[in-house]
Design an enzyme around this catalytic site. Sequence first.
Site, PDB file in Angstrom:
ATOM      1  CG  LEU A  40      -1.831  -1.219   1.341  1.00  0.00           C
ATOM      2  CD1 LEU A  40      -2.841  -1.020   2.459  1.00  0.00           C
ATOM      3  CD2 LEU A  40      -2.528  -1.532   0.024  1.00  0.00           C
ATOM      4  NE  ARG A  75       1.107  13.223  10.506  1.00  0.00           N
ATOM      5  CZ  ARG A  75       1.208  12.218  11.372  1.00  0.00           C
ATOM      6  NH1 ARG A  75       1.913  12.362  12.468  1.00  0.00           N
ATOM      7  NH2 ARG A  75       0.613  11.071  11.143  1.00  0.00           N
ATOM      8  CE1 TYR A 117      -0.825  -1.247   5.779  1.00  0.00           C
ATOM      9  CE2 TYR A 117      -0.167   0.305   7.494  1.00  0.00           C
ATOM     10  CZ  TYR A 117      -1.120  -0.537   6.947  1.00  0.00           C
ATOM     11  OH  TYR A 117      -2.340  -0.656   7.545  1.00  0.00           O
ATOM     12  N   GLY A 159      -4.870   0.977  15.342  1.00  0.00           N
ATOM     13  CA  GLY A 159      -5.955   0.023  15.517  1.00  0.00           C
ATOM     14  C   GLY A 159      -5.564  -0.963  16.610  1.00  0.00           C
ATOM     15  CG  ASN A 197       2.838   8.715   9.755  1.00  0.00           C
ATOM     16  OD1 ASN A 197       2.301   8.323   8.725  1.00  0.00           O
ATOM     17  ND2 ASN A 197       2.805   8.026  10.881  1.00  0.00           N
ATOM     18  CE  LYS A 230      36.768  13.272 -17.600  1.00  0.00           C
ATOM     19  NZ  LYS A 230      36.282  14.072 -18.731  1.00  0.00           N
ATOM     20  CB  ALA A 276      59.801  21.877 -14.208  1.00  0.00           C
TER      21      ALA A 276
HETATM   22  C1  UD1 Z   1      -3.823   1.628   9.622  1.00  0.00           C
HETATM   23  C2  UD1 Z   1      -4.689   0.538  10.226  1.00  0.00           C
HETATM   24  C3  UD1 Z   1      -4.461   0.499  11.733  1.00  0.00           C
HETATM   25  C4  UD1 Z   1      -2.996   0.285  12.036  1.00  0.00           C
HETATM   26  C5  UD1 Z   1      -2.146   1.352  11.349  1.00  0.00           C
HETATM   27  C6  UD1 Z   1      -0.684   1.030  11.491  1.00  0.00           C
HETATM   28  C7  UD1 Z   1      -6.691   0.424   8.843  1.00  0.00           C
HETATM   29  C8  UD1 Z   1      -8.104   0.812   8.699  1.00  0.00           C
HETATM   30  N1  UD1 Z   1      -6.058   0.832   9.939  1.00  0.00           N
HETATM   31  O1  UD1 Z   1      -4.277   2.861  10.154  1.00  0.00           O
HETATM   32  O2  UD1 Z   1      -5.227  -0.561  12.293  1.00  0.00           O
HETATM   33  O3  UD1 Z   1      -2.792   0.341  13.431  1.00  0.00           O
HETATM   34  O4  UD1 Z   1      -2.447   1.395   9.937  1.00  0.00           O
HETATM   35  O5  UD1 Z   1       0.054   2.106  10.985  1.00  0.00           O
HETATM   36  O6  UD1 Z   1      -6.147  -0.252   7.992  1.00  0.00           O
HETATM   37  N2  UD1 Z   1      -3.296   3.617   2.148  1.00  0.00           N
HETATM   38  C9  UD1 Z   1      -3.576   3.516   0.805  1.00  0.00           C
HETATM   39  N3  UD1 Z   1      -4.810   3.847   0.364  1.00  0.00           N
HETATM   40  C10 UD1 Z   1      -5.795   4.253   1.208  1.00  0.00           C
HETATM   41  C11 UD1 Z   1      -5.498   4.346   2.572  1.00  0.00           C
HETATM   42  C12 UD1 Z   1      -4.245   4.015   3.016  1.00  0.00           C
HETATM   43  O7  UD1 Z   1      -2.726   3.143  -0.004  1.00  0.00           O
HETATM   44  O8  UD1 Z   1      -6.903   4.530   0.712  1.00  0.00           O
HETATM   45  C13 UD1 Z   1      -1.960   3.236   2.617  1.00  0.00           C
HETATM   46  C14 UD1 Z   1      -1.165   4.378   3.214  1.00  0.00           C
HETATM   47  O9  UD1 Z   1      -0.355   4.977   2.234  1.00  0.00           O
HETATM   48  C15 UD1 Z   1      -0.337   3.706   4.269  1.00  0.00           C
HETATM   49  C16 UD1 Z   1      -1.191   2.540   4.695  1.00  0.00           C
HETATM   50  O10 UD1 Z   1      -2.120   2.319   3.659  1.00  0.00           O
HETATM   51  O11 UD1 Z   1       0.864   3.189   3.740  1.00  0.00           O
HETATM   52  C17 UD1 Z   1      -1.894   2.809   5.994  1.00  0.00           C
HETATM   53  O12 UD1 Z   1      -2.689   3.940   5.849  1.00  0.00           O
HETATM   54  P1  UD1 Z   1      -2.899   4.974   7.024  1.00  0.00           P
HETATM   55  O13 UD1 Z   1      -3.833   5.991   6.599  1.00  0.00           O
HETATM   56  O14 UD1 Z   1      -1.586   5.369   7.545  1.00  0.00           O
HETATM   57  O15 UD1 Z   1      -3.646   4.018   8.066  1.00  0.00           O
HETATM   58  P2  UD1 Z   1      -3.928   4.324   9.554  1.00  0.00           P
HETATM   59  O16 UD1 Z   1      -5.162   5.114   9.648  1.00  0.00           O
HETATM   60  O17 UD1 Z   1      -2.717   4.840  10.195  1.00  0.00           O
HETATM   61 CA    CA Z   2      -0.407   5.375   9.501  1.00  0.00          CA
END
Ligand code: UD1
Ligand code: CA
Length: 455
Positions: A8, A15, A100, A137, A225, A349, A421
Amino acid sequence: MALHVVILAAGQGTRMKSALPKVLQPLAGRPLLAHVLGRALGLGAHATHVVYGHGGDAVPQAFPEADVRWVLQAERLGTGHAVAQAMPGIPDDAVVLVLYGDVPLIEASTLKPLVTAAREGKLALLGVKLDDPTGYGRIVRDAGGKVVRIVEEKDASAAERAVAEVNTGIMAAPAGRLRAWLGGLSNRNAQGEYYLTDVVGLAVAEGMTVEALQAPTVAEVLGINDRAQLAGLETTLRRRIAADLMTAGVTLADPARIDVRGRVDAGRDVFIDINAVFEGVVELGDNVSIGPNVFIRDSRLGPGCVVQPNTVIEGADVGPGCELGPFARFRPGAELADGVRVGNFVEIKNSRIGPASKVNHLSYIGDAEIGTRVNVGAGTITCNYDGANKHRTVIGDDVFVGSNTALVAPVNIGAGATIGAGSTVSKDAPPAELTVARSKQVTVRGWKRPVKKPG
Ligand code: UD1
Ligand code: CA
């Protein structure tokens, strides 16, 4: 069962306050996503699917050669929605591992048991216990300790928020079941998102075994982040690489003061002093010694080389027993045979320097071919560029070039020649002869210095 890794990477990374998408931020010289891709490769994934969104094509464009199936998540509707975008490319009989793109230090040894559990038909989660679980979570277990569901912070009750075991987000599942659960997700929750984490409740409802494994260290499941977290992981990684180098037989003057932004392959009894920075792929032979404040990128140093302080080496191939620096600069295409000595304020070089030759002080050697046992005097310059094209300088074996010589390329200096030289050599110099190309010294007898006029 073929392993499909889904990474993902569609997050914005607000941030970071950066024009660069978060997963392209560099950690140890490589984009965050490159670290995660490396993991997928190491696990022997059949295919790696990267879900990207924010930053558009910049993310796929940053990996033109990667064997990746890029999946666009046009709208960021949650982690469950993100994984669902990759599912059309994954067959039912596969297992899916979700990683991730902003969790770069995850270890293969931590992921393997998750994949194994998924191959056994279970849903496997990676959890970790945190002193402060705020924002994550929570993994909710029943009285018997069985995992029941994951609840997001914003949806959690006070009792659930007290749970210290959090979801890292990394999970593995049989693809067919995962597809069915993802189809059943709803976005009726505090954030209006399709939560990947809701598949846990759905799996439990089906009577499927959910296993929550524990990450062995917090560092490897830390997501990034902001830039402070990025710097924190850089420190963690630096320590890890330093420890690996020491295990491999390298002595580090201070393991906290070495930066490896890439890979260092070192032989035995290598010594590295403080503030050495390595980028790309660097090979150091046995008994190499690196002085303080040295920068080396994509280069190879043969056994026994000594690099004196403040030397910069890029794209160089250095034979055994050479001595480089202090304050020497090697640019791409510098090739040194064995026993070469290049001293202070010398730039090399795109040049080959033969065995036992010396360029000890204040010289520029570009586009040159230098033979064996050549002595290049202080202040020698190869004038390789005429303003439009580059030309080569060829110097034969056993040549002695006197100090402050300009070699105007293209030019050949025959073997055994001596150059006086201060010469400006613009025509070939014959072998074994003395060539001098400077105006004759004259003395003006009785000449008086001007005197200042009064007034
Ligand atoms: C998520 C988890 C949470 C966990 C936390 C750990 C869910 C609903 N929650 O929360 O349980 O404790 O990660 O860090 O999964 N991303 C996408 N597309 C989206 C949303 C997110 O690609 O539509 C990717 C983000 O880039 C990131 C990862 O998924 O790499 C997690 O997304 P993020 O928004 O950070 O999730 P959290 O709300 O922190
Ligand atoms: Ca996160």
